[in-house]
Write a protein that holds these residues in place. Sequence first.
Motif, PDB file in Angstrom:
ATOM      1  N   VAL A 225      27.963 -18.047  11.045  1.00  9.24           N
ATOM      2  CA  VAL A 225      27.577 -17.566  10.920  1.00  9.24           C
ATOM      3  C   VAL A 225      26.445 -18.495   9.267  1.00  9.24           C
ATOM      4  O   VAL A 225      25.698 -17.871   9.196  1.00  9.24           O
ATOM      5  CB  VAL A 225      28.330 -16.391  10.107  1.00  9.24           C
ATOM      6  N   ASN A 228      23.651 -20.622  10.461  1.00  3.01           N
ATOM      7  CA  ASN A 228      22.473 -19.041  10.645  1.00  3.01           C
ATOM      8  C   ASN A 228      21.582 -19.202   9.263  1.00  3.01           C
ATOM      9  O   ASN A 228      20.448 -18.649   8.863  1.00  3.01           O
ATOM     10  CB  ASN A 228      22.800 -18.370  11.671  1.00  3.01           C
ATOM     11  N   ARG A 229      22.447 -18.731   8.635  1.00  2.00           N
ATOM     12  CA  ARG A 229      22.799 -18.116   6.712  1.00  2.00           C
ATOM     13  C   ARG A 229      22.049 -19.431   5.945  1.00  2.00           C
ATOM     14  O   ARG A 229      20.722 -19.778   5.098  1.00  2.00           O
ATOM     15  CB  ARG A 229      23.735 -17.698   6.521  1.00  2.00           C
ATOM     16  N   GLN A 240      32.529 -13.591   4.218  1.00  2.00           N
ATOM     17  CA  GLN A 240      32.625 -15.214   4.312  1.00  2.00           C
ATOM     18  C   GLN A 240      32.038 -14.775   2.383  1.00  2.00           C
ATOM     19  O   GLN A 240      32.559 -15.896   1.825  1.00  2.00           O
ATOM     20  CB  GLN A 240      31.437 -15.000   4.826  1.00  2.00           C
TER      21      GLN A 240
END
Length: 246
Positions: A225, A228-229, A240
Motif C-alpha cells: 500500500v 503504491n501511494r 496506515q
Amino acid sequence: TGFVVVCHFCKDILINMLSVEESSIDVIASCLSKEKLQNTSSSEILGSSIISVGRLIERKGYKFLIQSVVRLKKEIPNIKLRIIGDGPQKKELLLLIKNLQAEDYIFIFDDLDDNSLSSLYAKSDLFILANYKLPNGDTEGCPSVFSEAMAHGLPVIGGIGAGVETAIIHKENGMIIDTSNPIEIDNSIRDLLTNKLNAELMVSNGKKKLIRDHRPEVVGAAFSVSINRFNNGARASGFQNDFNQS
C-alpha cells in the motif's frame, strides 16, 4: 518520494532533523516470522522470572536491570533474571553480578538456538529491555524482541528515548519507562510481577497487537500500500494513517 520506517522514533528524526514532510512517511511495524508466531507458549502469570534478550552493549541498560533485580530480591525472594546475549559488556556484567552476590539468581546465557530460547521464554513471567539513550544519541530503534516476547505470552517493559512505542503501548500491553531511574524501574517490575490482573490484561492486549500490527501478511500488505501511494502521490488513509499518528 516516500519513506517507510519501522518505528515512530525514526519518523520523528526524519521530520525534526531532516525536515521531511510528515505526509511522506509511513510507519510499518517490525514483522514477526510465522514460525515464531506459531511456535509460542504462554507463561503462567504471577511468577518471579524475568527474561531479557539482546546484545550486551551499553545502550541496552543491563546494569540498571541487574541492580534493580538485586534491590527487589529483598521483597520478592524468588525473583530470577535470565539475560540472553553476548557482546563487549559481558565480562563487565558478570563482574557486576559477582560483586552484588547475585550469581545464584541472575544468569547470562549466550549462543542459544531458537528452541532453547523459546524454552526460556516459556519459563519466564516478564520481559524487559532496559534500553536508554546514551549522551552521544546512540539508542534503540524498535527491537523485534518485544513482539517475540509478546508472542510467548509475556508483558513487556522498554525504555524511553527510542522506538519502543511502536511495539509497546504504555500501560496497555506493557510499560515504557526511564530505566535509569531506580524508583521507576523497581516499581514497574514490582507491579508486573505482583499484580496478576494487570499482567494478564497486558498479555491479552499484547497478543491482540501482534495480530493487528506484526503478522507477516499485515506487514507485507502495508508495504504494498505504501509503495503504491508514494508512486501515485496519494496521502495515507485508513489504518496506515491511524498507525502513522499513533
